[in-house]
Write a protein that holds these residues in place. Structure first.
Motif, PDB file in Angstrom:
ATOM      1  N   LYS A 166       0.850  -1.193   0.000  1.00  0.00           N
ATOM      2  CA  LYS A 166       0.000   0.000   0.000  1.00  0.00           C
ATOM      3  C   LYS A 166       0.894   1.254   0.000  1.00  0.00           C
ATOM      4  N   PRO A 167       0.361   2.393  -0.489  1.00  0.00           N
ATOM      5  CA  PRO A 167      -0.906   2.536  -1.176  1.00  0.00           C
ATOM      6  C   PRO A 167      -0.832   1.926  -2.563  1.00  0.00           C
ATOM      7  N   ILE A 168      -1.965   1.633  -3.150  1.00  0.00           N
ATOM      8  CA  ILE A 168      -1.974   1.010  -4.467  1.00  0.00           C
ATOM      9  C   ILE A 168      -1.201   1.851  -5.476  1.00  0.00           C
ATOM     10  N   ALA A 169      -1.257   3.168  -5.332  1.00  0.00           N
ATOM     11  CA  ALA A 169      -0.529   4.097  -6.207  1.00  0.00           C
ATOM     12  C   ALA A 169      -0.591   5.467  -5.543  1.00  0.00           C
ATOM     13  N   THR A 170      -0.131   6.479  -6.247  1.00  0.00           N
ATOM     14  CA  THR A 170      -0.191   7.840  -5.703  1.00  0.00           C
ATOM     15  C   THR A 170      -1.068   8.760  -6.548  1.00  0.00           C
ATOM     16  N   THR A 171      -1.622   8.250  -7.641  1.00  0.00           N
ATOM     17  CA  THR A 171      -2.579   9.001  -8.449  1.00  0.00           C
ATOM     18  C   THR A 171      -3.720   8.077  -8.845  1.00  0.00           C
ATOM     19  N   MET A 172      -4.876   8.674  -9.083  1.00  0.00           N
ATOM     20  CA  MET A 172      -6.012   7.872  -9.524  1.00  0.00           C
ATOM     21  C   MET A 172      -5.728   7.205 -10.863  1.00  0.00           C
ATOM     22  N   ALA A 173      -5.040   7.932 -11.745  1.00  0.00           N
ATOM     23  CA  ALA A 173      -4.754   7.367 -13.064  1.00  0.00           C
ATOM     24  C   ALA A 173      -3.939   6.087 -12.948  1.00  0.00           C
ATOM     25  N   ASP A 174      -2.859   6.111 -12.142  1.00  0.00           N
ATOM     26  CA  ASP A 174      -2.035   4.916 -11.965  1.00  0.00           C
ATOM     27  C   ASP A 174      -2.821   3.788 -11.305  1.00  0.00           C
ATOM     28  N   TYR A 201      -7.768   5.138   7.076  1.00  0.00           N
ATOM     29  CA  TYR A 201      -8.920   5.389   6.227  1.00  0.00           C
ATOM     30  C   TYR A 201      -9.575   4.065   5.834  1.00  0.00           C
ATOM     31  N   ASP A 202      -8.755   3.081   5.488  1.00  0.00           N
ATOM     32  CA  ASP A 202      -9.300   1.778   5.102  1.00  0.00           C
ATOM     33  C   ASP A 202      -9.997   1.106   6.281  1.00  0.00           C
ATOM     34  N   ILE A 203      -9.410   1.189   7.475  1.00  0.00           N
ATOM     35  CA  ILE A 203     -10.018   0.553   8.640  1.00  0.00           C
ATOM     36  C   ILE A 203     -11.324   1.245   9.018  1.00  0.00           C
ATOM     37  N   ILE A 204     -11.355   2.569   8.958  1.00  0.00           N
ATOM     38  CA  ILE A 204     -12.599   3.281   9.268  1.00  0.00           C
ATOM     39  C   ILE A 204     -13.690   2.875   8.284  1.00  0.00           C
ATOM     40  N   LEU A 234     -10.054   3.612  -2.907  1.00  0.00           N
ATOM     41  CA  LEU A 234     -10.795   4.552  -2.068  1.00  0.00           C
ATOM     42  C   LEU A 234      -9.905   5.125  -0.962  1.00  0.00           C
ATOM     43  N   ALA A 235      -9.119   4.285  -0.308  1.00  0.00           N
ATOM     44  CA  ALA A 235      -8.228   4.774   0.741  1.00  0.00           C
ATOM     45  C   ALA A 235      -7.213   5.768   0.187  1.00  0.00           C
ATOM     46  N   MET A 236      -6.667   5.471  -1.001  1.00  0.00           N
ATOM     47  CA  MET A 236      -5.725   6.389  -1.631  1.00  0.00           C
ATOM     48  C   MET A 236      -6.413   7.701  -2.002  1.00  0.00           C
ATOM     49  N   GLN A 237      -7.628   7.611  -2.537  1.00  0.00           N
ATOM     50  CA  GLN A 237      -8.385   8.812  -2.896  1.00  0.00           C
ATOM     51  C   GLN A 237      -8.657   9.666  -1.656  1.00  0.00           C
ATOM     52  N   MET A 238      -8.927   9.022  -0.540  1.00  0.00           N
ATOM     53  CA  MET A 238      -9.155   9.762   0.704  1.00  0.00           C
ATOM     54  C   MET A 238      -7.895  10.507   1.129  1.00  0.00           C
ATOM     55  N   ALA A 239      -6.736   9.874   0.970  1.00  0.00           N
ATOM     56  CA  ALA A 239      -5.478  10.551   1.313  1.00  0.00           C
ATOM     57  C   ALA A 239      -5.259  11.772   0.431  1.00  0.00           C
ATOM     58  N   LEU A 240      -5.510  11.635  -0.859  1.00  0.00           N
ATOM     59  CA  LEU A 240      -5.379  12.766  -1.770  1.00  0.00           C
ATOM     60  C   LEU A 240      -6.334  13.885  -1.384  1.00  0.00           C
ATOM     61  N   ARG A 276     -10.671  24.022   2.281  1.00  0.00           N
ATOM     62  CA  ARG A 276     -12.071  23.845   1.901  1.00  0.00           C
ATOM     63  C   ARG A 276     -12.466  22.384   2.089  1.00  0.00           C
ATOM     64  N   THR A 277     -13.763  22.150   2.143  1.00  0.00           N
ATOM     65  CA  THR A 277     -14.278  20.788   2.185  1.00  0.00           C
ATOM     66  C   THR A 277     -14.161  20.170   0.799  1.00  0.00           C
ATOM     67  N   VAL A 278     -13.664  18.951   0.729  1.00  0.00           N
ATOM     68  CA  VAL A 278     -13.467  18.256  -0.536  1.00  0.00           C
ATOM     69  C   VAL A 278     -14.447  17.097  -0.619  1.00  0.00           C
ATOM     70  N   SER A 279     -15.173  17.011  -1.725  1.00  0.00           N
ATOM     71  CA  SER A 279     -16.136  15.945  -1.926  1.00  0.00           C
ATOM     72  C   SER A 279     -15.433  14.645  -2.326  1.00  0.00           C
ATOM     73  N   LEU A 280     -15.958  13.545  -1.798  1.00  0.00           N
ATOM     74  CA  LEU A 280     -15.488  12.216  -2.198  1.00  0.00           C
ATOM     75  C   LEU A 280     -16.581  11.450  -2.922  1.00  0.00           C
ATOM     76  N   ALA A 281     -17.733  12.071  -3.076  1.00  0.00           N
ATOM     77  CA  ALA A 281     -18.880  11.378  -3.635  1.00  0.00           C
ATOM     78  C   ALA A 281     -19.237  11.861  -5.024  1.00  0.00           C
ATOM     79  N   SER A 282     -18.366  12.660  -5.642  1.00  0.00           N
ATOM     80  CA  SER A 282     -18.682  13.193  -6.957  1.00  0.00           C
ATOM     81  C   SER A 282     -17.416  13.344  -7.768  1.00  0.00           C
ATOM     82  N   THR A 283     -17.556  13.922  -8.944  1.00  0.00           N
ATOM     83  CA  THR A 283     -16.395  14.142  -9.794  1.00  0.00           C
ATOM     84  C   THR A 283     -15.468  15.210  -9.247  1.00  0.00           C
ATOM     85  N   ASP A 284     -15.873  15.884  -8.138  1.00  0.00           N
ATOM     86  CA  ASP A 284     -14.990  16.865  -7.529  1.00  0.00           C
ATOM     87  C   ASP A 284     -13.841  16.221  -6.780  1.00  0.00           C
TER      88      ASP A 284
END
Length: 333
Positions: A97-105, A179-182, A305-311, A321-329
């Motif tokens: 872990k993490p699986i990668a450092t970008t969503m693309a990878d 993040y993964d455990i939560i 998902l855990a990696m996305q949460m870290a980003l 600011r608050t960052v959305s995890l449930a949309s394209t934002d």
């Protein structure tokens, strides 16, 4: 996979890579066949200690070895090439872990595993730790009632950055564990995060990363997860890292911490599970997946998902600011 012990190569011999090498070398369920690293000194030391061939590249490895599976422990941002090489050769992969450092990878790796029809297990090792597993069982049994929130603290020594040299933030290096455990304990999807960080000590040492980062995640159904990650333990601290975790439910609470390795439930009971390392049960799970006896517990979806949460935490701490995890934002870089 043949009837003999599955033949495994460990690719990347940093701290975690060497830990995996020791686990495989001491296992009665797998055979350590080879190790790979670009550092000749590291490679020579490992080959002498473990008595297996060592190679400086994947091309050399695959030219000389016939394998059944691979464990990849290259630096976080260098996971794509070895993963794709292994999948191309029909090898199940255990990827640190993490699986990668970008969503693309991350998506490239996940798609390659899916296209090859091969297991990908990502090393979110806390899900294989006896303490965390026992607490998950207590949660699933309803001992704490409906789970409302989970809070965590994970700190490493300041001096660790003398090795890491500022190449990774604490949310990505440490936070992905929690993040993964939560997510696992709440059994819900995170919708947004609001984070705040302090950046003073690390920049004074020449590392442009935060000293400590706090994050509050809002989950579907109104649930909450909170995390603290950082590099603020002095070298005089009695251990090299510290973690704590608290779960709050409608019928009780539970607490995990590093020092006594105990689990406290509802303030009335205390349990101390039989302890072992996390990597051995993780290896066994990987071998079961490779043999078709199990599906990955920590496959691509929870790991991305855990990696996305870290980003998102890093993004929120920088942007205030608050960052959305449930949309394209949601952040994808």
């Amino acid at each position: 996979m043949s009837g003999a012990l599955p033949r495994i190569a460990v690719i990347g011999l940093g701290n975690m890579g060497l830990r995996h090498v020791r686990i495989v070398a001491g296992s009665d369920r797998a055979a350590l066949s080879a190790v790979v690293d670009v550092n000749p000194t590291t490679l020579e030391l490992a080959t002498k200690e473990f008595g297996v061939p060592g190679y400086g590249s994947l091309d050399e490895l695959f030219e000389h070895e016939t394998l059944d599976a691979a464990i990849i422990c290259t630096p976080d941002g260098l996971h794509v090439e070895p993963s794709l090489e292994c999948f191309d050769r029909g090898l199940p992969v255990l990827l640190e872990k993490p699986i990668a450092t970008t969503m693309a990878d991350a998506q490239v790796i996940a798609q390659a595993a899916e296209d090859a029809g091969l297991p990908l297990v990502v090393g979110h090792c806390l899900r294989y730790d006896a303490k965390y597993v026992l607490l998950k069982q207590r949660i699933d049994n309803g001992d704490l009632g409906e789970i409302l929130s989970v809070t965590t603290r994970r700190q490493n020594r300041q001096s660790l950055q003398e090795i890491l040299r500022g190449r990774v933030t604490s949310p990505m290096f440490l936070g992905v564990h929690d993040y993964d455990i939560i997510n696992w304990y709440l059994d819900a999807k995170p919708e947004s995060v609001n984070a705040a960080a302090v950046r003073k000590l690390m920049p004074s040492k020449g590392f442009e990363i935060d000293d400590i980062t706090y994050a509050t995640f809002r989950y579907e159904g109104g649930l909450v997860g909170q995390t603290e990650t950082g590099w603020l333990l002095p070298d005089s601290y009695p251990v090299g890292f510290h973690f704590e975790l608290d779960v709050f439910g409608t019928r009780g609470t539970a607490h995990l911490e590093y020092f006594d390795e105990g689990i406290y439930v509802s303030g009335a009971t205390w349990e101390q599970p039989t302890l072992g390392d996390r990597l051995t049960p993780q290896l066994h799970h990987f071998l079961d997946c490779a043999a078709g006896r199990a599906e990955p517990l920590t496959g691509a979806t929870p790991s991305i998902l855990a990696m996305q949460m870290a980003l998102a935490v890093d993004d929120s701490a920088r942007s205030l600011r608050t960052v959305s995890l449930a949309s394209t934002d949601a952040p994808n870089t």
